[in-house]
Write a protein that holds these residues in place. Structure first.
Motif, PDB file in Angstrom:
ATOM      1  N   TYR A 193       0.703  -1.279   0.125  1.00  0.00           N
ATOM      2  CA  TYR A 193      -0.004  -0.201   0.021  1.00  0.00           C
ATOM      3  C   TYR A 193       0.736   1.121   0.054  1.00  0.00           C
ATOM      4  CZ  TYR A 193      -2.620   3.764   2.372  1.00  0.00           C
ATOM      5  OH  TYR A 193      -3.117   4.962   2.828  1.00  0.00           O
ATOM      6  N   LYS A 231       1.357   4.067  -2.874  1.00  0.00           N
ATOM      7  CA  LYS A 231       1.137   5.386  -2.790  1.00  0.00           C
ATOM      8  C   LYS A 231       2.249   6.447  -2.951  1.00  0.00           C
ATOM      9  CE  LYS A 231      -0.730   8.212   1.292  1.00  0.00           C
ATOM     10  NZ  LYS A 231      -1.922   8.690   0.507  1.00  0.00           N
ATOM     11  N   ASN A 235      -9.034   0.967   2.172  1.00  0.00           N
ATOM     12  CA  ASN A 235      -8.757   0.675   0.952  1.00  0.00           C
ATOM     13  C   ASN A 235      -8.951  -0.545   0.478  1.00  0.00           C
ATOM     14  OD1 ASN A 235      -6.039  -0.431  -0.730  1.00  0.00           O
ATOM     15  ND2 ASN A 235      -5.711   1.733  -0.840  1.00  0.00           N
ATOM     16  N   LYS A 276      -6.853   8.563   8.636  1.00  0.00           N
ATOM     17  CA  LYS A 276      -7.222   9.458   7.742  1.00  0.00           C
ATOM     18  C   LYS A 276      -6.053  10.236   6.959  1.00  0.00           C
ATOM     19  CE  LYS A 276     -10.839  12.799   6.545  1.00  0.00           C
ATOM     20  NZ  LYS A 276      -9.899  13.751   5.876  1.00  0.00           N
ATOM     21  N   GLU A 304      -4.142   8.396   4.433  1.00  0.00           N
ATOM     22  CA  GLU A 304      -4.631   8.467   3.332  1.00  0.00           C
ATOM     23  C   GLU A 304      -4.491   9.866   2.443  1.00  0.00           C
ATOM     24  OE1 GLU A 304      -6.537   6.734  -0.153  1.00  0.00           O
ATOM     25  OE2 GLU A 304      -5.403   5.678   1.408  1.00  0.00           O
TER      26      GLU A 304
END
Length: 255
Positions: free
Chosen positions: A207, A211, A242, A251, A254
């Motif tokens: 992840y 990102k 996700n 949060k 993200e």
């Protein structure tokens, strides 16, 4: 002291690099009896720093020399890992160095001796007992004065950081480390991810790598990485889900 014993002590002192520790068990295996070692100590050639461990009298020995001895004389599967390894390799220059904490990764069944744990090395030693990665992959050697130490390479060290989340490191902290990893080796990443047994670590790594939009990530075959089943949550409240990696993250991460 007889000429024979003088030659023998000189051979002993020259057998290991300066700034390291001598294990009594290792010395006995190499022909130095317990009685002879007691004489060396009484003659001020060697100084005890704990049960079963000695140094050259007057020698300055840091944690590095003690770790070298554990790895080379003791055969202990232990290495500097996580953020410690990253900092030593210049990969985490912004880390808080005031904490003076060393992360030592060792196998579940490994035991670090009391002379090492109880001695004041000037750092807080944090042993991490885990087998989420095989011990014999993802290691490299770095020089220190007259010897070298086994440490986690950047790819493995990053996985070790994620292993310690959220108990030791926050996810945001780990992502900041990931952002700086723009030149990891895809083949090494692939090997480590395929051998890793922690679903949490693998999902978070993929992840974060995606990102961060690192170029090397395009060469990692994620289809070969087993990510388990079910969902994983890493945020207690207000997290963002996700769906690709089936994880809920804070949060702020993200965003």
């Amino acid at each position: 002291m007889s000429t024979k014993n003088r030659i023998k002590i000189n051979q002993l002192l020259q057998s290991q690099p300066s700034g390291t520790v001598f294990l009594s068990s290792w010395l006995v295996e190499h022909g130095y009896s317990h009685d002879l070692l007691r004489r060396y100590k009484s003659s001020n050639w060697l100084t005890s720093i704990g049960s079963g461990a000695m140094i050259r009298t007057g020698d300055k020995v840091g944690y590095e020399g003690a770790l070298y001895t554990l790895q080379q004389q003791g055969g202990v599967p232990v290495h500097l890992g996580g953020k410690t390894a990253l900092a030593l390799q210049g990969r985490a220059h912004y880390l808080d160095l005031n904490v003076q904490q060393l992360f030592l990764f060792c196998g579940n069944n490994s035991t670090l001796p009391s002379w090492f744990l109880n001695h004041d090395w000037g750092y807080r030693i944090t042993p991490i007992h885990t087998s989420f990665l095989p011990y014999d992959i993802g290691l490299t050697s770095i020089p220190h004065k007259t010897f070298t130490l086994k440490v986690a390479n950047p790819e493995r060290a990053l996985l070790e950081c994620l292993y310690l989340t959220p108990r030791v490191h926050s996810l945001l902290e780990c992502y900041e480390v990931m952002e700086g990893m723009n030149n990891l080796r895809p083949k090494q990443v692939q090997l480590l991810l395929e051998k890793c047994t922690s679903i949490k670590v693998k999902r978070l790594f993929l992840y974060m790598a995606e990102k961060a939009n690192h170029r090397w990530f395009d060469y990692v075959d994620t289809e070969q990485v087993h990510l388990g089943s079910g969902k994983r949550a890493f945020a207690r409240e207000g997290g963002v889900y996700n769906s690709k990696y089936r994880i809920t993250v804070p949060k702020e991460l993200e965003d």
